[in-house]
Design a protein around this motif. Structure first.
Motif, PDB file in Angstrom:
ATOM      1  N   SER A 139      69.141  52.666  38.502  1.00  0.00           N
ATOM      2  CA  SER A 139      69.202  51.236  38.839  1.00  0.00           C
ATOM      3  C   SER A 139      68.109  50.859  39.830  1.00  0.00           C
ATOM      4  O   SER A 139      67.440  49.837  39.660  1.00  0.00           O
ATOM      5  CB  SER A 139      70.567  50.876  39.433  1.00  0.00           C
ATOM      6  N   PHE A 140      67.939  51.677  40.864  1.00  0.00           N
ATOM      7  CA  PHE A 140      66.871  51.393  41.832  1.00  0.00           C
ATOM      8  C   PHE A 140      65.506  51.435  41.153  1.00  0.00           C
ATOM      9  O   PHE A 140      64.666  50.555  41.380  1.00  0.00           O
ATOM     10  CB  PHE A 140      66.909  52.399  42.994  1.00  0.00           C
ATOM     11  N   HIS A 141      65.271  52.439  40.330  1.00  0.00           N
ATOM     12  CA  HIS A 141      63.989  52.567  39.640  1.00  0.00           C
ATOM     13  C   HIS A 141      63.733  51.359  38.746  1.00  0.00           C
ATOM     14  O   HIS A 141      62.645  50.773  38.770  1.00  0.00           O
ATOM     15  CB  HIS A 141      63.970  53.862  38.827  1.00  0.00           C
ATOM     16  N   ASP A 142      64.734  50.972  37.967  1.00  0.00           N
ATOM     17  CA  ASP A 142      64.586  49.839  37.054  1.00  0.00           C
ATOM     18  C   ASP A 142      64.375  48.525  37.793  1.00  0.00           C
ATOM     19  O   ASP A 142      63.747  47.608  37.260  1.00  0.00           O
ATOM     20  CB  ASP A 142      65.804  49.725  36.142  1.00  0.00           C
ATOM     21  N   ASP A 143      64.884  48.429  39.020  1.00  0.00           N
ATOM     22  CA  ASP A 143      64.708  47.206  39.826  1.00  0.00           C
ATOM     23  C   ASP A 143      63.428  47.217  40.660  1.00  0.00           C
ATOM     24  O   ASP A 143      63.221  46.332  41.489  1.00  0.00           O
ATOM     25  CB  ASP A 143      65.918  47.008  40.747  1.00  0.00           C
ATOM     26  N   GLY A 144      62.572  48.229  40.473  1.00  0.00           N
ATOM     27  CA  GLY A 144      61.269  48.245  41.134  1.00  0.00           C
ATOM     28  C   GLY A 144      61.245  48.849  42.531  1.00  0.00           C
ATOM     29  O   GLY A 144      60.298  48.626  43.281  1.00  0.00           O
ATOM     30  N   TYR A 145      62.252  49.616  42.890  1.00  0.00           N
ATOM     31  CA  TYR A 145      62.263  50.279  44.195  1.00  0.00           C
ATOM     32  C   TYR A 145      61.410  51.533  44.143  1.00  0.00           C
ATOM     33  O   TYR A 145      61.267  52.163  43.093  1.00  0.00           O
ATOM     34  CB  TYR A 145      63.689  50.683  44.586  1.00  0.00           C
ATOM     35  N   ARG A 146      60.877  51.917  45.290  1.00  0.00           N
ATOM     36  CA  ARG A 146      60.166  53.180  45.401  1.00  0.00           C
ATOM     37  C   ARG A 146      61.026  54.130  46.227  1.00  0.00           C
ATOM     38  O   ARG A 146      61.781  53.698  47.105  1.00  0.00           O
ATOM     39  CB  ARG A 146      58.786  53.016  46.030  1.00  0.00           C
ATOM     40  N   LEU A 147      60.912  55.422  45.941  1.00  0.00           N
ATOM     41  CA  LEU A 147      61.629  56.427  46.720  1.00  0.00           C
ATOM     42  C   LEU A 147      60.866  56.648  48.019  1.00  0.00           C
ATOM     43  O   LEU A 147      59.659  56.889  48.010  1.00  0.00           O
ATOM     44  CB  LEU A 147      61.721  57.747  45.947  1.00  0.00           C
ATOM     45  N   VAL A 148      61.552  56.531  49.145  1.00  0.00           N
ATOM     46  CA  VAL A 148      60.937  56.736  50.456  1.00  0.00           C
ATOM     47  C   VAL A 148      61.155  58.163  50.927  1.00  0.00           C
ATOM     48  O   VAL A 148      60.222  58.830  51.369  1.00  0.00           O
ATOM     49  CB  VAL A 148      61.496  55.739  51.501  1.00  0.00           C
ATOM     50  N   GLN A 149      62.389  58.634  50.841  1.00  0.00           N
ATOM     51  CA  GLN A 149      62.695  59.981  51.317  1.00  0.00           C
ATOM     52  C   GLN A 149      64.084  60.400  50.874  1.00  0.00           C
ATOM     53  O   GLN A 149      64.899  59.571  50.488  1.00  0.00           O
ATOM     54  CB  GLN A 149      62.577  60.074  52.838  1.00  0.00           C
ATOM     55  N   ILE A 150      64.317  61.716  50.951  1.00  0.00           N
ATOM     56  CA  ILE A 150      65.663  62.281  50.807  1.00  0.00           C
ATOM     57  C   ILE A 150      65.855  63.159  52.030  1.00  0.00           C
ATOM     58  O   ILE A 150      65.007  63.995  52.339  1.00  0.00           O
ATOM     59  CB  ILE A 150      65.815  63.130  49.535  1.00  0.00           C
ATOM     60  N   SER A 151      66.949  62.961  52.733  1.00  0.00           N
ATOM     61  CA  SER A 151      67.208  63.785  53.910  1.00  0.00           C
ATOM     62  C   SER A 151      68.574  64.442  53.788  1.00  0.00           C
ATOM     63  O   SER A 151      69.420  64.015  53.003  1.00  0.00           O
ATOM     64  CB  SER A 151      67.144  62.950  55.189  1.00  0.00           C
ATOM     65  N   CYS A 152      68.759  65.469  54.594  1.00  0.00           N
ATOM     66  CA  CYS A 152      70.024  66.177  54.617  1.00  0.00           C
ATOM     67  C   CYS A 152      70.429  66.368  56.067  1.00  0.00           C
ATOM     68  O   CYS A 152      69.579  66.664  56.922  1.00  0.00           O
ATOM     69  CB  CYS A 152      69.874  67.537  53.929  1.00  0.00           C
ATOM     70  N   ALA A 153      71.699  66.172  56.349  1.00  0.00           N
ATOM     71  CA  ALA A 153      72.224  66.373  57.696  1.00  0.00           C
ATOM     72  C   ALA A 153      73.587  67.025  57.588  1.00  0.00           C
ATOM     73  O   ALA A 153      74.359  66.722  56.680  1.00  0.00           O
ATOM     74  CB  ALA A 153      72.336  65.048  58.438  1.00  0.00           C
TER      75      ALA A 153
END
Length: 129
Positions: free
Chosen positions: A22-36
């Motif tokens: 959904s994010f990809h289709d709406d034109g969003y870019r991936l900024v980061q993936i984090s783990c905590a």
């Protein structure tokens, strides 16, 4: 200048691929993936941006449950996924470029996923001088 609001949506592992599409289709870019680490479990946070507004997807994770890779949607995510697998011991399935545990070489396997030292908590009655 007022900063745009950010939202954090907690989802299940099963919903991850659908939401990322959904994010990809709406034109969003991936900024980061984090783990905590959150208690005895972990939280993965996927951050996306469109028009300077950040949106986050957060999922609970552990070292027994495989997380589906989003690298078939956002290729650059393979870097984050390999790093999290190596440092935290969280498995990912279907990574486009899978280093199979050799992306980051450490003397201790999964150094952030296994406590290396005991944490001593301060008692309320103890005071700093």
């Amino acid at each position: 200048m007022k900063q745009p609001e950010q939202n954090i949506e907690t989802i299940t592992v099963e919903d991850l691929i659908h939401r990322v599409h959904s994010f990809h289709d709406d034109g969003y870019r991936l900024v980061q993936i984090s783990c905590a680490q959150e208690g005895d479990t972990f939280e993965l946070t996927y951050t996306f941006d469109r028009d300077l507004a950040l949106s986050h997807l957060r999922i609970p994770a552990d070292q027994e449950t495989s997380i589906p890779s989003i690298s078939r949607i956002y290729l650059a995510s393979f870097v984050y996924e390999n790093e999290i697998a190596d440092l935290f011991g969280i498995p990912f399935s279907g990574i486009a470029v899978d280093y199979k545990g050799t992306f980051i070489r450490t003397s201790i396997p999964h150094p952030f996923g296994t406590p290396q030292i005991a944490v001593v908590k301060k008692k309320p009655e103890d005071k700093h001088e």
